[in-house]
Design a protein around this motif. Structure first.
Motif, short mmCIF file in Angstrom:
data_model
loop_
_atom_site.label_atom_id
_atom_site.label_comp_id
_atom_site.label_asym_id
_atom_site.label_seq_id
_atom_site.Cartn_x
_atom_site.Cartn_y
_atom_site.Cartn_z
N GLN A 160 0.81 -1.21 0.00
CA GLN A 160 0.00 0.00 0.00
C GLN A 160 0.85 1.27 0.00
O GLN A 160 0.44 2.30 -0.56
N LEU A 161 2.01 1.21 0.67
CA LEU A 161 2.85 2.41 0.77
C LEU A 161 3.49 2.75 -0.58
O LEU A 161 3.67 3.92 -0.92
N LYS A 162 3.84 1.69 -1.34
CA LYS A 162 4.47 1.92 -2.64
C LYS A 162 3.55 2.72 -3.55
O LYS A 162 4.00 3.58 -4.30
N VAL A 163 2.26 2.43 -3.46
CA VAL A 163 1.26 3.14 -4.27
C VAL A 163 1.31 4.64 -3.97
O VAL A 163 1.07 5.48 -4.84
N MET A 164 1.65 4.98 -2.71
CA MET A 164 1.69 6.40 -2.32
C MET A 164 2.98 7.07 -2.78
O MET A 164 3.22 8.24 -2.47
N GLY A 165 3.86 6.33 -3.47
CA GLY A 165 5.07 6.93 -4.03
C GLY A 165 6.18 7.17 -3.03
O GLY A 165 7.06 8.01 -3.25
N VAL A 166 6.16 6.44 -1.92
CA VAL A 166 7.22 6.61 -0.93
C VAL A 166 8.16 5.41 -1.03
O VAL A 166 7.77 4.33 -1.47
N LYS A 167 9.46 5.63 -0.69
CA LYS A 167 10.42 4.53 -0.72
C LYS A 167 10.14 3.63 0.48
O LYS A 167 10.00 4.09 1.61
N VAL A 168 10.03 2.31 0.24
CA VAL A 168 9.75 1.37 1.33
C VAL A 168 10.89 0.38 1.44
O VAL A 168 11.28 -0.24 0.45
N THR A 169 11.46 0.24 2.64
CA THR A 169 12.53 -0.73 2.85
C THR A 169 12.17 -1.64 4.02
O THR A 169 11.33 -1.31 4.84
N ARG A 170 12.84 -2.81 4.05
CA ARG A 170 12.63 -3.76 5.16
C ARG A 170 13.99 -3.95 5.83
O ARG A 170 15.00 -4.07 5.14
#
Lengths: 199, 199
Positions: A160-170
């Motif tokens: 869901q966060l990727k859709v908002m255009g933010v960089k997501v890392t684990r």
């Protein structure tokens, strides 16, 4: 037992509800409380009441603190563009103790667990999305536990966060420092191999 | 850590004073207390206060109880001619749980330990002698711990009690039930051999 004092029995029962306290420890602690100087048990009682009274969840990140917003959200010296998402307030303390992270946090209050009936509505997920939607956040680090429920939660948030255009890392999975390779479980070893880095 | 709430820090410090509670357990219990329903922490607080308020040492045997004399000393169905001498109130509870003993008790409040400066005057020894002098007691069972200080205490009491013309016995040392002979320490094994009984 037939002859125990009712007050003692009540104290032992109350102590047994605490996590990690079995019947033997509860008995030991109860007798310690009875025999310690009165100031010490008064200090414990007032510490419990004060903590219950003063400590609240921060209305921004939900970390438990005496102030709202919490000291971390108030600290303008911290990186305001990164949010580290954790399951629990204790994870924030562990991260702060490690000292490597200087951004903001978001405490979910648990992990998604369909088997236990814990869905997105039971966690602070919409509040996280709201913070990201405000537009200042550039990276969200998913630091939920490396467990099945933690991984499910991370996957759900990432999508869901990727859709908002933010960089997501684990956060990286791998061998804990100071352990031996032959003692590592297979899943960890595979993840450590996959996550290898050039030296 | 820099960002912890002062009330939380205080609670963790108070919990760490309890026996068997390390820094990790204290943190875990503190967060549990903060997140549990208010009734649960209120129950714990009132259990601590009530126990401190109600529980006193019995003026006869010094066992901790809500009443004085304690229920054991009040119970006329128990054997009034035998006293079992123990170091601590918790030992009375262990004996009662085992259920094999139906006489009276005497709680010394510790053991003689010259190295720690604990002499006969620091324990309830004169009170024990006073009970025996009243003439009703026929046997004194010395059930102090099978440790150096417990053995010293038993030897000291035995010497003086014999002069008063009372039968003095020491609980048996030997192999605990359910353990393996090869795991027993040498001293225990020797004592188990010495204490052997005909079958």
């Amino acid at each position: 037992m037939p002859y125990s004092s009712p007050s003692l029995t009540k104290l032992i029962e109350a102590l047994r509800k605490l996590p990690g306290i079995g019947p033997k420890s509860a008995e030991r602690i109860a007798f310690y409380i009875l025999k310690s100087p009165p100031q010490e048990s008064e200090a414990l009682v007032s510490a419990i009441m004060e903590a219950r009274w003063n400590v609240k969840a921060c209305s921004i990140c939900f970390f438990l603190a005496d102030t709202d917003p919490c000291p971390i959200c108030q600290d303008k010296a911290r990186d305001q563009e990164t949010i580290c998402v954790v399951e629990d307030s204790r994870d924030v303390i562990a991260m702060e103790r490690a000292g490597a992270y200087k951004g903001l946090y978001h405490v979910l209050g648990g992990a998604l667990s369909p088997l236990d009936g814990i869905g997105p509505g039971d966690l602070r997920i919409s509040e996280l999305f709201e913070r990201v939607r405000q537009g200042k956040i550039k990276e969200v680090i998913l630091a939920t536990n490396p467990t099945m429920t933690g991984d499910i939660t991370a996957a759900h948030l990432a999508q869901q966060l990727k859709v908002m255009g933010v960089k997501v890392t684990r956060i990286a999975h791998g061998l804990p420092v100071g352990t031996e390779l032959e003692l590592a479980d297979e899943v960890t070893l595979n993840l450590a191999l996959q996550g290898r880095r050039e030296m």
